[in-house]
Design an enzyme around this catalytic site. Structure first.
Site, PDB file in Angstrom:
ATOM      1  CD  GLU A  50      -4.726 -10.594  -6.288  1.00 31.91           C
ATOM      2  OE1 GLU A  50      -4.121 -10.030  -5.360  1.00 31.91           O
ATOM      3  OE2 GLU A  50      -5.962 -10.767  -6.284  1.00 31.91           O
ATOM      4  CB  CYS A  81      -9.766  -6.721  -7.315  1.00 35.37           C
ATOM      5  SG  CYS A  81      -8.302  -6.102  -8.164  1.00 35.37           S
ATOM      6  CB  CYS A 100      -3.663  -6.478  -5.918  1.00 28.28           C
ATOM      7  SG  CYS A 100      -5.061  -5.363  -6.087  1.00 28.28           S
ATOM      8  CD  GLU A 127      -2.999  -1.156   2.213  1.00 25.49           C
ATOM      9  OE1 GLU A 127      -3.985  -1.906   2.067  1.00 25.49           O
ATOM     10  OE2 GLU A 127      -2.841  -0.443   3.231  1.00 25.49           O
TER      11      GLU A 127
HETATM   12 ZN   LIG Z   1      -6.391  -6.910  -7.262  1.00 22.43          ZN
END
Ligand SMILES: [Zn+2]
Length: 162
Positions: free
Chosen positions: A75, A112, A73, A64
């Site tokens: 992955e 996501c 993210c 982050e």
């Molecule tokens: Zn993601």
């Protein structure tokens, strides 16, 4: 006019002990990667592990940033690292797991939408499916046979070429 429907199919395992050994091992690596997450803002830690055809496993976690949108993210971090370190090597599977301080994640956490698109880019490029292995803190594990199975009506490079 006609209607088209999509059918998303995935396997559900009671817990990680029911998994084939390779999937169980990759999931364990993803859980290890979770510990390297930098998530001081969301407290939502994601760990991922990429299984390559040459036997290597590349781990990644979410990172982050105080400027929230530039966060990456877990992955996506893992698959980018794998592609950078082992260019051209086929990606066989990606295990993804997560944990958070606010609640127990009793069901698997799926990638996501942005990560599905990124993962599919590699699947399209290699013309071989990438298996996804998903679990929360514990409990049920989902196995998705190919990224395209959970990204209906997808956009790929074929739209950009003549
Ligand atoms: Zn993601």
């Amino acid at each position: 006019m006609k209607k088209i429907s999509f059918n998303a199919e995935y396997e559900v395992y009671e817990d990680e002990t029911q998994l084939p050994p390779a999937a169980k091992k990759l999931l364990q690596k993803a859980k290890e990667a979770c510990q390297t997450a930098y998530a001081p803002y969301s407290n939502f830690k994601v760990g991922a592990a990429v299984q390559l055809a040459n036997g290597e496993i590349v781990k990644g976690s979410n990172q982050e940033n105080a400027a929230f949108p530039v966060t990456i993210c877990g992955e996506r971090n893992a698959v980018f690292a794998a592609a950078a370190q082992y260019p051209g090597v086929q990606i066989e599977a990606v295990a993804i797991t997560a944990e958070t301080v606010s609640k127990e994640l009793k069901k698997p956490v799926p990638p996501c939408g942005s990560c599905r698109q990124v993962l599919f880019e590699y699947e399209f490029r290699q013309q071989q499916p990438i298996q996804l292995i998903l679990q929360g803190d514990a409990g049920e594990v989902y196995i998705v046979k190919a990224v395209k199975d959970i990204l209906p009506l997808l956009f790929d490079a074929s739209y950009l070429k003549k």
